[in-house]
Structures are given as structure tokens and as C-alpha cells.
Design a protein around this motif. Sequence first.
Motif, PDB file in Angstrom:
ATOM      1  N   GLY A   1       0.806  -1.206   0.000  1.00 19.90           N
ATOM      2  CA  GLY A   1       0.000   0.000   0.000  1.00 19.90           C
ATOM      3  C   GLY A   1       0.839   1.256   0.000  1.00 19.90           C
ATOM      4  O   GLY A   1       0.659   2.148  -0.811  1.00 19.90           O
TER       5      GLY A   1
ATOM      6  N   ARG B   1      -4.825   6.425   0.587  1.00 21.31           N
ATOM      7  CA  ARG B   1      -5.338   5.604  -0.511  1.00 21.31           C
ATOM      8  C   ARG B   1      -6.713   5.090  -0.130  1.00 21.31           C
ATOM      9  O   ARG B   1      -6.950   4.697   1.008  1.00 21.31           O
TER      10      ARG B   1
ATOM     11  N   TRP C   1      -9.349   2.305  -0.997  1.00 20.26           N
ATOM     12  CA  TRP C   1      -9.449   1.003  -1.651  1.00 20.26           C
ATOM     13  C   TRP C   1     -10.905   0.563  -1.644  1.00 20.26           C
ATOM     14  O   TRP C   1     -11.557   0.616  -0.596  1.00 20.26           O
TER      15      TRP C   1
ATOM     16  N   ASP D   1      -8.586  -4.263  -4.981  1.00 21.76           N
ATOM     17  CA  ASP D   1      -8.587  -3.071  -5.811  1.00 21.76           C
ATOM     18  C   ASP D   1      -7.174  -2.798  -6.306  1.00 21.76           C
ATOM     19  O   ASP D   1      -6.265  -2.521  -5.527  1.00 21.76           O
ATOM     20  N   ASP D   2      -7.011  -2.914  -7.630  1.00 20.76           N
ATOM     21  CA  ASP D   2      -5.661  -2.739  -8.158  1.00 20.76           C
ATOM     22  C   ASP D   2      -5.318  -1.282  -8.391  1.00 20.76           C
ATOM     23  O   ASP D   2      -4.170  -0.935  -8.636  1.00 20.76           O
TER      24      ASP D   2
ATOM     25  N   PRO E   1      -6.153   1.805  -6.391  1.00 17.98           N
ATOM     26  CA  PRO E   1      -6.776   2.621  -5.345  1.00 17.98           C
ATOM     27  C   PRO E   1      -6.575   4.092  -5.645  1.00 17.98           C
ATOM     28  O   PRO E   1      -5.572   4.488  -6.243  1.00 17.98           O
TER      29      PRO E   1
END
Lengths: 186, 1112
Positions: free
Chosen positions: B11, B38, B40, B45-46, B48
Motif C-alpha cells: 500500500g 489511498r 481502496w 482493488d488494483d 486505489p
Amino acid sequence: MDPSEVEFLAEKEVVKIIPNFSLDKIYLIGGDLGPFNPGMPVEVPVWLALNLKQRQKCRIVQPEWMDVDKLEEIRDLERKEETFTPVPSPYYMELTKLLLNHASDNIPKADEIRTLVKDIWDTRIAKLRLSADSFISQQEAHAKLDNLTLMEINTTRSFLLNSLNCMYKLRSNLQPGSSRGKSQDY
Amino acid sequence: MPCERKPMRYGHSEGQTDVCFDDTGNFIVTCGSDGDVRIWESLDDDDPKSISVGEKAYSCALKNGKLVTAAANNTVQMHTFPEGEPDGILTRFTTNATHVAYNSSGSRVAAGSSDFMVKVVEVSDSSQQKTLRGHNAPVLSVTFDPKDEFLASASCDGSVVVWKIEEQTQVISWPLLQKSNDVTNSKSLCRLAWQPRVAKLLAVPVETTVQLYQRDSWALVSTLSDDLGTQPINVVAWSPCGKFLATGSIGGLLTVWDVEGKLCVDRQKHEKGYTVCGLAWHPSGTQIAYTDTEGCLGLLDGLSSSSSSSTMAIKSTKPAPESYDDLFDDNDDDRPMDEGVSESGSPAKNLVALDDEDDDDLVPATGRARNRSAFLDDENSLDPGSLKLGLDKLGNYEDDAGSAIVLPAASAAPLHPVYEGPMPTPHQKAFQPGSTPAHLMHRFMMWNSVGIVRGYNDERDNAVDVEFHDTAIHHAMHLTNSLGHTLADLSHEAVLLACPSTDELASKLQCLHFSSWDTNKEWMVDLPKGEDVRAVCLGQGWAAAATSALMLRLFSIGGVQRELFSLPGPVVCMAGYGEQLLIVYHRGTGFDGDQALGVQLLLFGRNRQQVIQGEPLPISRRSHLSWLGFTAEGTPCFIDSEGVVRLLNRSLGNTWTPVCNTRDHCKGKSDHYWVVGVHENPQQLRCIPCKGSRYPPTLPRPAVAVLPFKLPLCQTTTEKGQMEEQYWRSVLLQNHFGFLSSSGYEIDEEAQSRAQKEQQELLMKMFALSCKLEREFRCVELAELMTQNVVTLAIRYASRSRRMALAQRLSELALEKANQLQGPEEEEEPLQYTRRNTGSQRQTQDEEVHEEEEEGQDEQMDEGDAAENRRQRLNPFAKGSPASPDKPSPKPVNKEGRVNPFKVSGGTGRSSAGGQPRATNVLDSMTSSSRKPTVLLGSSVSAGKLSKTPVLKPLAPRPKSKTQSTLLNMSASKAANKKPAEEREPAVDRLKPTEALPPASPADNVENTKPKTGFQLWLEENRKSILADNPDLEETDVIKEAMGRFRNLSAGDRLSWTERAKGDEGDLKKRKRAEESQGDDNGQNHSDENSAKKKKPLDTSAKLSAFAFSKN
């Protein structure tokens, strides 16, 4: 005074050794030394340390300042400053030479230390020459040089004094001489 | 496990992160040290959505579509959600904010900052701020009371504070945490959490546990902990229902607790073991999102929600005992539970079913657990019979949540009891004292007083280097270590190496016996299969190996197998010295970090014996043994991991006395001293300073440093404490002289007498100090420790400082000492003869003699009934000796003298309680005769050489008269109140010489004659004339008169008298020398004593003036 005499004085400095023999206190004119216990650090003058080392009777513990990090610091400071900075030991050059020549196996990173001390020495000597140069070129009557070690003074003394004498002669010859020269011309 | 750990995903960049869910639970929001937030949509979730909020984001909170972040630009900012538009700055600090939190309604935001402040800001109007001041260090975390009344904050100053928001005051502060200077240095982020909805409990992560505090009473109601959590807990988060608590720890352990039942319902390990620093529950309570310090985001899915049925909860808890709870039998636990679950819809019924089952096969376990489940207070404790009642109570307590929530907890409780008692400590592994750990590639296998054994085990080489401190012992050796030796010991005779067994090879013991005079310098022994060497040591002429079969095998140094015996427990380490073998083993299992060690000390000398028979080894709490050995003088000694050095005190029943704490000398917290040797004379602890580690590296070669000893006595900053410490240290470290001489070694007598002299000097100093402080009782106590000669000095000091009561008591003491001194002497003599005669028994008798001596010393110290016993024993001698032919007693003096000691000693014998009145009686009877001795001076001196037996006590008079006159000198010249004092004085003097003199070596005479003054000489000559002038004068008045006359003399005259006195003294000295030579003939074993004594009093009396205490 020649360098060997300065070195002789330096041999009175105290270093720590770790003897590998045991001996009671020894009583010398200069003071009592020991007792020597195998494996226990004890402080002795350099001359004794070297003597024992040559007979393989001890290991020499390097002086505290003889450490790469510390010397690097000193070298950097020495390069940065205009004037002479205080040196770690009044006999740093002599001690380095003596200890590294005779006990380099007991001193880690001996080569680096040698280089560093040489760097410091060179820097200082360069400063000394520079100041001597400006001293002479500005025709000063006196100059103050702090933090110089005996060995450093010794390297330049004979030459500087002699040349000052010479110059004095030349100069003093020049003024009356100029008249004398004239008279000769006559 | 119903809960499933989803794979982590990247992340943020490495650093602190935080995570939260949005209100609907559709988004996970994370922030990290890359300064991005971020959003998500799910873990998968690719792409974000990222919002940049600053250089770094420390914390974020989200509610009502407003995202609040604490960023590195010292502000708390707001962004709209999910758009991510900046929505203004809520507040600013002077440094960065560390944590932000919403209240339950989302109307306020609290922010804690590194500038020690907590601010509470209205979201709608950021000018409405409340500042909570009071922390003394950066704030770690903040949390709102769900009812909006309070706010809790944790700070690096170690406190957790509850504030009343409106009044901005502290309600309570608990010092719970470890102090640190900054958030980054803090062990734990200590994210607090307040139970949602009911707002009853505040969860505080404290070290490895979570403490629950009750609202309003602010009492600690419960602690959640389990033995698997060895790392501090970083974050805690309540489930939205307020029933479960999730914790995340430094080591990446995620735990979900059922708070009611104090049960761990789930445990998950972070897949890489990174520190969990963010934790959030999904609003539905079925998921937990977490982030770690590496910036990764993870999710636990499928958690049972609080709103689901109670059976769900039970189900979810089921696997826990299987995997973790090894304290109870899992199978038994599972069966009733499964049945209970399957057959019951109603929780209450379920409980009953459980109960029945439990009664059958697990009553004790469940009973205990159930009791524990009622964590609230004693009142609520449940017993199986009144379960319903218990439930009611729980219901009462849980007023808001209702009993529906309570039920599953109560039912789950009995199934998963958590053992909370003391935890057993793992046994410390066996080690060689003076070695560094075996896993190091380059290590010291042994560093002791003889030399160093180094082991190298790298790709190039597997070798052992042996180097001797003293090259005279042997030259250095380099051995290839093909066997893989891990243990080593080194002595003056041999190197002992040992290796553990491998699959093919048995464990071996190899000895390089370099001092052997034949050509075979090496031997090797294979141990029986399955037996491993655990510890080895070398003594003089023997080697010992302790093995895994709890066996101790002895070998001669040449390789002959000798005795073997079983050890009471697994060996920890061994040490050998001369004929002594010291073994430390595990006596049992210690608890809570303590080790339970036992120690044995064996002697292999001619008389083999076990000196210490498996007594517990007193090491510091929560520490392990780190060094064991002997001092260079042969006293057992050990050091624990707390750095405390303890020495065996042989004179106090083989107890262990702490003599030094190496940690006191460490500069840094992580610095240690690695001990390589202990010396008692000189007092040295030889060790290697290790910066930031426990062990030194082999390169560069470490240098040995020396630490001093210091007994941990109280108040060593004061002069009294210092002297006491010095004294007892000296006494303790002198014990080895006794041991060495008793075991037939030569001892450095000079050093011994030096030590004794030092002790006596210290005693005298302490005496002077106590005098100064008017502590006369203490003075007497100190005098009891003194030798007799020094007591005499003390008496003089006391009388000079005009403490007559003290002087009198001291003189009684001196008498007792004198008697005591004679007792052992007389007894010793026959023993010595027998020793010479029977050589075979010599050893034992030496021992006895030694014991006798020690006994004597002890008695001097505690001075009790034993002293009286001795005196009684002595009496027969006293009676018998007058008849002895070789000691003719000089007539007049003797007669008088013989009476005196009997009187006095009889008196003392009669009573130690009523000493005072008796003493005065004695002196009453004696004062009249006090003049005589003075006249008889000469004869008594000549009698001096005949000293030594009780009979000869009579010689006392001479010195007595002298001291008396000096006393009078002083008192006459001063003090209006001298009268009463004087009355006592003669008595004191009387007593003193008679008591002090009995051992009556010439030494005493030397001492006593010395301070003869001119006035005395004058007095001697003029006494008669004075008496003639005033025949009715009393003794004291005579002296007064004499003083007056003497003063009236011309200065010249007085000078000449003084001159004469000096001359006289010289004379006396000469005479003394003559006496000495005669005295020497008295017996050779006394002559030593005499000379020692002689030296001492001379020195000490010379120093007496120095004792005039300098401090104010």
C-alpha cells in the motif's frame, strides 16, 4: 637538537601494554613500574614497551587517539583550520612511527593510521612553511605559533634560523652595503 | 477457522501507517509515510485512489464523508470523501500531530501532537477548539468517549490520561507505559480504544497485555493477556458491537478477544511478522483491516459478527484451544462443545448441556475457567449451581448491551480457560563460563586467568587457537577443529575440549595435556552413545565433564577415568580450581523468568567432601547465570545476567554475598561487562567492557578493564556508610586466607596482616566518628569488632574525649576480649603438637584449628554467651598456672595483681547485665591502692617479660598509673565538672590495664611506656614532698596540687623535665628490645603474633592523633 633526540624524549611517553609474563613491581629512577600480570594491561614508558615487544614479552595497546575515526576527524579539522589545531599527543608523529614500526601487528588498521598521521603531519608542515614564508615576506619581527609539537619545530628550526641569519646578513649588507657598494663603485 | 487471512498487499512505502473503514464499509482508507491517503474499494482493488496530503501522513480518521489526516506539515487537515478535495485545515500544532480520532457522532476531532498537547476541534467550526495540556511528552494516541464526555490519551511520558473534555481537566492519570522521548522511540503506539455504544470500558495496551478500565470508577477491571503474545501490543480496536477487541502487536500477532469471557477467540500471525500499526473493524464487524510498518495492507475476513447468533461465537472460538491451549486436554474440550452446539438453539439450554458434560469429565478445569470468566469483580463470580444468577448479574452489569451479548461469552468461557498464573521459565542452556555463544563464527571458547581459547568456524577454517596470557606456561597453539569442538577449558596443565555427538560420532572429550613429561601429550575419550557433554572443567590434576545423562565424569589429567556420580539436575555450568569443583544445575523449573538453580561444591583433596550440598543458588530475579568460577584465591563466585557478582562467604555458613554490580559501571543501557576473572587480593574484577552487547568480539582484540568491588550497603554516600562498606568488604575478601591456610596452601601473611590492620584502622575511624556523633552504644558495638590492642586505643580515645561511661564499658569489653584471646591460645597449643606427631591426620586437624580460629573471630564479632563460656573454660587454667614452675611471680605486685583479675573476671562472669554497678564496686576497692603501682614501676617493668599467663596480669599497674596521670593531666587542666568524672577515672584506669594486659606481650609495655611526660617524672620525684606538706591529701588532690606546683616552675625547669622524660623513654625502648628477645623464646608460634601486634599498636597509636575526626 636532532630528530633522534626528540624521539628519545618521546620514548618517555606512557603506553599500555599487555604483558605475557609475570613480574613484581620494578623500581626505576623514573618511578615504579608494574606489577606485571599476564593478560592485565599495565602502563609503561614507550621504551620499555618496545623493548618488551621486541622480545615478544608483551602486546602493545594502541593509545586512545591512535584510532582511524579520531585521526580522520583531526585531519579534517587540521585541513579546515587556518592555524594549527591541537594534536592528540605532543609526540604523535614519533609515537606513530615507533609503535607502527615495532608493533604494527598489535594495532588494527596500521596502514590507515600511518597514512592519516602522515596526512596530518604534511598538512601541518605545509602550514608551517606557509607561515614561515609569509613571516619572511612580510618581514615581521615575531610570530606566534600555537600547538606546534617539538618534532615539527625541530624540522624547521635549523633551516629557518640559518636562513633568517643569512637574510639578516644579506639585508644588513644591503643597506650599508649599498653605500659601500657605491663607495666601491667610486 | 472461520476467519480467513487474505494475502497482504503493498500500500505505502515503509513507515508508520494507519487504516480505517468508511461509514458504509465499502472503502478501506489507508495512509502512510509516503504522504498519500489511498482509498481502496476492496483489498483486490488494483487501482486505489490516492490523495496526497503532505510529506508524511501519520494518522487518518474518516466519518460522515470527511477525512481527517495528521500530516508532517504540523497540521490536521480535512478532505472530502471520497472525492479527496482539500476541505481546509482543522488545527495546527507546533510540531506534527501523531494521532487523530473522531468522536462517535463525527462532530469533533481530537488530535494528539508531539508538542505534548491534545486538541479537540469542532468539525463544523474549527475555531471551536479545546486544548488539553498536561502531558509531559509527545502524545501517542487519543480516543473519544462514545458518550462525548471524556477523552483518553496516551503519551510517551508513560501516562494514560482521561480528560473531561468540557472542563479540560484530567480526571485520572495512570502511569502505565514505558517512558520514551519520542513517538518513533516508543515501544508501542499504544492506540487506546473506548468500547463503543456502552462506553463502559477503556482498552489500554500495556506491554503484552490489554488492560480494561471501567468508566467512572476508573478501576482496572480486567487484563487480557495470553502467553503467546510475547511482544508489546501496538494497537487495539473494538468491534462495532463492543463485544470483541482486536489487538495487533509489534511482532505481527493479531488477536481477537471476547472481552466478556476474557477469551482469545482468534489469533492470526502477520505473514511476515511485521509490526501491526493500524487496525480497523468493518462496520459490520465481519472484517478487520490492518496495516503494518512496511506499508502493507491486510484483511481478516469472515469474522463472526456480534449481531449473529451466540452459537456463531462459540463456533468461532472452537479452534483456539486446539491450536493454542495446551493446558487442557483438547479432545475433552471439544466433544461437549460440539454436542452443545448441535443440539441447542437456545443459549441457555446450551449452557446446561455443557454443564452436564463438564461435570462428567472436566469439572476442575471448567470450574476454574468459569470463575475466571466473571472478571468483573468478586460479586459476579459464577459457580455452576447458580449460573442463572450469575447471568443476571452479568446482565446487570452489561446494562446497555443486554444479556443477549453476554450469553455467548458466558457459555464460551468454560471451554477456553486461559491460564494466567506464573509461567514456567525455560531452562537456561548449559554454558562454559568465560565463553561467548556457540552460534558465533568467531568466538571465545574460553577466556580465563590462564589464557584464551578462540574458536573459528567459517568457510575457510574450522580451528581452535589457544593462547596463554603467560607465555612461560606454554606457547600458543593452533589446532584444526575437525571434530567440531564447542566446549573448552584451559588450565596451567592442559586444554580440555569437548564436542557434542553427531549422527555417526559419539560425543568426545579431548585433552591436550601439555604439561605431561612424557611424549604423549594428548588423550581422547568417547562418551557412551546417547550421552552428550554439556559442560567441562579442569582442576589441578583432574578434569570433569557433565553430560546430558545427568552424570558427572571425573578423569585424571592423564586420562584415567575416576569417580562418576549423578547430578541432581541438568547441568548449567561448572568450574574447577585446585581441588574444588563447583557445579550449578537446574534444581527445578523457575517461574516468571526466574531460574531455579542449585549449587554443589566438592573437594577432591585428601579429605573428599561436599562442602555445599545442592543448595539453591541465589541469583537475581528474572536473570540467568552468566559466569561461574573461582577467584584467583579460590573462593567460589558467580555473576548473573543482571551483572551482580556474588562471592561465597565461607565464614558465614557458606552464604553468598553480592560484592559488585557491573551494571553500575556501565555507561549505556545496552553496555555490559563480560567478566573474565575475579581477584580478591588486590580487589579486582577483571572484565571486558562490551559496548552495546553482552559479549565481546574476537577482533579487534578486546582489552581487559578492572572494576572495583563495592558491597551494596546502605547509604554509602555518607562517611559512615563508606567506612562500613570498606570494613565489611575487607573482612569478606580476607576470608580466603583462612581457607587457603586450612587447605594447606601458603598464604601471603603480609597481605593478611595488612588487611587486618586496615580493618582495625577502619574500625577505629568509625569509632571516632560515632564518638563525634555521640553514639556511645554504637561505639561499644564497634569496639566489639576490634582486636584487643585497638580496644585499648579506643579506650584512650574515649577517655581523651571525656566519655568516661564509654571508656568504662570499653574496658569491660577489653577484659572479656583478653580472656577470650587466651582461651583459644591455650587450646591451640596441644592441637599443634598432635598435628606434628600424627602426620596422617594432619589435614583434618588443620581444618579444626582453622575452624577454631574462625570461631574466635566470629565470637569477637557477636560477643555473646559464647564469650562467657570461654571464660569459664579459662578459669581452670588461671587457677592452675600459678603453680607452674617456669613462671615465678614477682612478689608484691603479683599478689595485688592476682587478686584483681579474679575480682574483675568473677564480676563479669556473674553478670553481663549488671556490669555497671559491679564495676564501680571493683574500683571502690581499688582506688586506695592506686598509688602503689607508681612506686613499684621498675619492678613491674622487669616483670614484663614474664608476661602471658593470667597470673601475670599484675603487671598491669605500671602502665595504668601512667595513663591515669595523663588522664588527670587533661581533666585537671580543664572542665569545671571534672569531679564526678575523676571519680570514675581511676576506676577506668584500674580496670583497663588489668584487663588489657593479660596477653601482656612486651608490645603492650612498649605502647604503654611511651607517652611518659615530664610532669610525670617530676611528680614521681616530688610526690613525697607534696605528701609531706599535705599528709591528708587524697590521690587526686595530690595530683592537682602537683599540677599547680609544676606549673609554677620556671619554663626552663619544665623543659628540662620534659627532656628527661624523652631520655627516659629512649631508655625504656632499649630495655624493651632486650625483653623482646627474651620474649621470643617464649614460644615460636607466639613470636609471630607478638611482632605483628607490636607493629600494629605502634602504628595505630601514632595515628591516634589522625583519628581526631576531621569532619566538622
